[in-house]
Design an enzyme around this catalytic site. Structure first.
Site, PDB file in Angstrom:
ATOM      1  N   LEU A 102       9.846  -0.282 -12.351  1.00  0.00           N
ATOM      2  CA  LEU A 102       8.482   0.003 -11.907  1.00  0.00           C
ATOM      3  C   LEU A 102       8.411   1.231 -11.017  1.00  0.00           C
ATOM      4  CD1 LEU A 102       5.803  -2.380 -10.658  1.00  0.00           C
ATOM      5  CD2 LEU A 102       6.728  -0.807  -8.967  1.00  0.00           C
ATOM      6  N   ASP A 155       3.866   4.351  -5.728  1.00  0.00           N
ATOM      7  CA  ASP A 155       3.340   5.511  -4.982  1.00  0.00           C
ATOM      8  C   ASP A 155       4.165   6.791  -5.168  1.00  0.00           C
ATOM      9  OD1 ASP A 155       2.390   3.171  -3.905  1.00  0.00           O
ATOM     10  OD2 ASP A 155       2.863   3.664  -1.841  1.00  0.00           O
ATOM     11  N   GLN A 214       8.052   5.613  -5.580  1.00  0.00           N
ATOM     12  CA  GLN A 214       8.540   4.288  -5.226  1.00  0.00           C
ATOM     13  C   GLN A 214       9.071   3.652  -6.497  1.00  0.00           C
ATOM     14  OE1 GLN A 214       7.994   2.050  -1.965  1.00  0.00           O
ATOM     15  NE2 GLN A 214       8.822   4.096  -1.723  1.00  0.00           N
ATOM     16  N   SER A 271       7.069   4.051   1.394  1.00  0.00           N
ATOM     17  CA  SER A 271       6.454   5.373   1.144  1.00  0.00           C
ATOM     18  C   SER A 271       6.488   6.330   2.323  1.00  0.00           C
ATOM     19  CB  SER A 271       5.008   5.175   0.709  1.00  0.00           C
ATOM     20  OG  SER A 271       5.005   4.656  -0.587  1.00  0.00           O
ATOM     21  N   ASP A 322       4.139   4.313   5.833  1.00  0.00           N
ATOM     22  CA  ASP A 322       3.706   5.459   5.030  1.00  0.00           C
ATOM     23  C   ASP A 322       3.452   6.713   5.882  1.00  0.00           C
ATOM     24  OD1 ASP A 322       3.719   3.396   3.214  1.00  0.00           O
ATOM     25  OD2 ASP A 322       1.543   3.227   3.080  1.00  0.00           O
ATOM     26  N   GLU A 325      -3.490   2.046   3.621  1.00  0.00           N
ATOM     27  CA  GLU A 325      -2.182   2.490   3.135  1.00  0.00           C
ATOM     28  C   GLU A 325      -2.210   3.992   2.853  1.00  0.00           C
ATOM     29  OE1 GLU A 325       0.045  -1.228   1.256  1.00  0.00           O
ATOM     30  OE2 GLU A 325      -1.291  -0.315  -0.186  1.00  0.00           O
TER      31      GLU A 325
HETATM   32  C1  FRU Z   1       1.260   1.253  -1.359  1.00  0.00           C
HETATM   33  C2  FRU Z   1       2.412   0.569  -0.641  1.00  0.00           C
HETATM   34  C3  FRU Z   1       2.778   1.303   0.629  1.00  0.00           C
HETATM   35  C4  FRU Z   1       4.217   0.942   0.814  1.00  0.00           C
HETATM   36  C5  FRU Z   1       4.716   0.931  -0.606  1.00  0.00           C
HETATM   37  C6  FRU Z   1       5.809  -0.059  -0.893  1.00  0.00           C
HETATM   38  O1  FRU Z   1       1.235   0.961  -2.725  1.00  0.00           O
HETATM   39  O2  FRU Z   1       2.137  -0.784  -0.394  1.00  0.00           O
HETATM   40  O3  FRU Z   1       1.961   0.969   1.714  1.00  0.00           O
HETATM   41  O4  FRU Z   1       4.916   1.865   1.595  1.00  0.00           O
HETATM   42  O5  FRU Z   1       3.602   0.636  -1.415  1.00  0.00           O
HETATM   43  O6  FRU Z   1       6.263   0.110  -2.212  1.00  0.00           O
END
Ligand code: FRU
Length: 485
Positions: free
Chosen positions: A43, A46, A62, A106, A166, A224
């Site tokens: 998968l 971000d 990610q 992230s 983030d 986020e």
């Molecule tokens: C957004 C999020 C971020 C986090 C990441 C984890 O989609 O939830 O806040 O850092 O994905 O994968």
């Protein structure tokens, strides 16, 4: 749908052999894309660490290697000379130390003094699964692999909830300081942004305060992926508020919005010029980030995850899902963001084909409205014109409505299958980019955009059009999908 145990989702990758077979298997999928960045396995969500550095564009996503599931997150690194052609560069950041034992979450990057520096969230969890998020940094090495600093830059604040992550780093020349914006949640569960400051990039970070955004004190439960940029003298704040429904967005509780306004670093206040707007009106667009260090004060370059948290997509059964949007150029026109495909993207155009009702799986479409009336443009219909992704433009309300309920493969029905893309001006033009499992629609030279996943079956590669003229180009591939871990 496969049920994953926590052990399975959070397995640590021991080496490339762990996922070589999975990689080979998903290569055969009819939905693997040709000109979008997508996960080598598992998968992708971000975009992370997006920046221009010494003439090369660096981007990470990610990544959970094991399948279409949000588990242990890595940063997977890709690079490009032109934002159009991308190649895999291997793992960027791996969750391999105490501070990020349950994920390298992230963050952003900045190219400064000849170094590319990444900022990310180390997602630490104890045995009892209590979370402690750390703000960490890494510097790109000569071998094109980031090297982590041994210690985090700072830990979380206990006057906010565990949701602090983030980091978006910016340099403020006037103040002679760097700032980090962190997506956060108050103890009473309101979304907000925390700000830190330092004169140096890799040390000296101190808490400056919570960002004040008048009118947005109670707007969603968590913000986020905050991103801030100055375009042509105006500040733009982009973020992804979640745990809330917003008018016109169906049942979805995940959004990506922007405000244009003024950022005052003395009072830590972002004063919006007007109401928020959606960055994109489609079903699947989230966690957008701009590229850092592009050296152009009049535009930004933005990329997003084509997908949403808590949603599921049909390729889940093939053990992969997600992709990144096309990078898009952002400018400000009449107090609004204008978002256009990158100039030069035309190099991907291969043969132009006659508009005879057939839809290639990888193509660009350009629709010019015939007059001022309604337009019906149905993509991925069956041969008889029924079904498909149906777009209707209503000239009286200047609104495009997109309905994906007619597709053979339906998904995320609970959040709604119909959404509107309102326009300020009458519809004149649509540019649509299709890449096997996604469609990105740009209306009126970037006035509004609509991004969605779509998983056509063999009988659905047709279209119908009423009220416009169409040009169609097949597009060339521009993303190499090599097995580099
Ligand atoms: C957004 C999020 C971020 C986090 C990441 C984890 O989609 O939830 O806040 O850092 O994905 O994968």
């Amino acid at each position: 749908m496969k049920e994953w145990t926590r052990e399975e989702r959070y397995r640590v990758l021991q080496g490339p052999e762990d996922i070589r077979d999975l990689y080979a298997r998903i290569q055969t999928s009819a939905y693997r894309q040709r000109y979008h960045v997508q996960p080598i396995t598992g998968l992708s969500s971000d975009p992370n660490g997006f920046a221009l550095h010494k003439g090369t564009w660096h981007l990470c996503y990610q990544w959970c290697p094991w399948g279409a599931v949000h588990g242990l997150k890595y940063w997977y690194h890709v690079t490009s000379p032109d934002l159009i052609h991308w190649q895999n560069a291997g793992i960027g950041l791996a969750p391999d130390c105490f501070y990020d034992n349950r994920g390298t979450h992230s963050g952003s990057a900045i190219s400064q003094d000849g170094e590319l520096v990444f900022f990310y969230t180390g997602n630490h969890r104890d045995e009892d699964w209590t979370r402690t998020p750390y703000t960490c940094a890494a510097v790109l090495g000569e071998d094109n692999r980031p090297r982590k600093l041994e210690k985090p830059l700072f830990g979380p604040r206990d006057d906010h909830s565990e949701h602090q992550r983030d980091p978006k780093v910016v340099w403020n020349k006037e103040k002679g300081k760097y700032y980090i914006f962190i997506g956060a949640q108050t103890l009473d569960k309101r979304g907000c942004v925390l700000i830190y400051e330092s004169e140096q990039l890799l040390s000296g970070w101190r808490f400056a305060g919570e960002l004040k955004v008048p009118g947005y004190e109670a707007f969603g439960g968590m913000w986020e992926c905050p991103y801030i940029v100055n375009i042509s003298g105006r500040d733009v704040l982009i973020f992804s508020p979640q745990y809330t429904k917003l008018p016109g967005r169906g049942e979805s509780t995940n959004h990506n919005v922007y405000l244009i306004g003024t950022m005052d670093y003395d009072t830590l206040t972002f004063t919006p010029d007007g109401p928020y707007r959606h960055l994109d009106y489609g079903f699947d667009f989230y966690a957008a980030q701009g590229a850092a260090s592009i050296g152009d004060p009049d535009r930004a370059i933005l990329i997003a995850w084509i997908g949403l948290p808590d949603n599921h997509y049909p390729t889940e059964e093939e053990d992969w899902e997600g992709s990144l949007s096309l990078p898009r150029e952002l400018r400000i026109r009449d107090g609004k963001l204008v978002q256009t495909p990158l100039p030069g993207l035309e190099v991907l155009r291969d043969t132009q084909i006659a508009p005879e009702g057939k839809l290639p799986a990888v193509c660009e479409l350009e629709l010019t409205a015939s007059g001022d009336g309604d337009v019906d443009f149905n993509l991925f219909t069956r041969a008889d014109g029924t079904g498909g992704l149906r777009l209707h433009y209503d000239s009286a309300s200047k609104r495009c409505t997109v309905d994906r309920s007619g597709m053979d493969k339906r998904f995320n029905q609970a959040v709604g299958e119909t959404l509107d893309m309102p326009l300020d001006a009458p519809l004149k033009k649509l540019r649509v980019f299709i890449d096997r499992c996604s469609a990105e629609i740009f209306a009126n030279d970037g006035e509004a955009t609509f991004t969605t996943h779509v998983y056509p079956t063999e009988r659905e590669f047709n279209y119908t059009l009423n009220g416009g003229e169409l040009k169609i180009w097949k597009l060339k591939p521009s993303v190499t999908d090599e097995f580099i871990v």
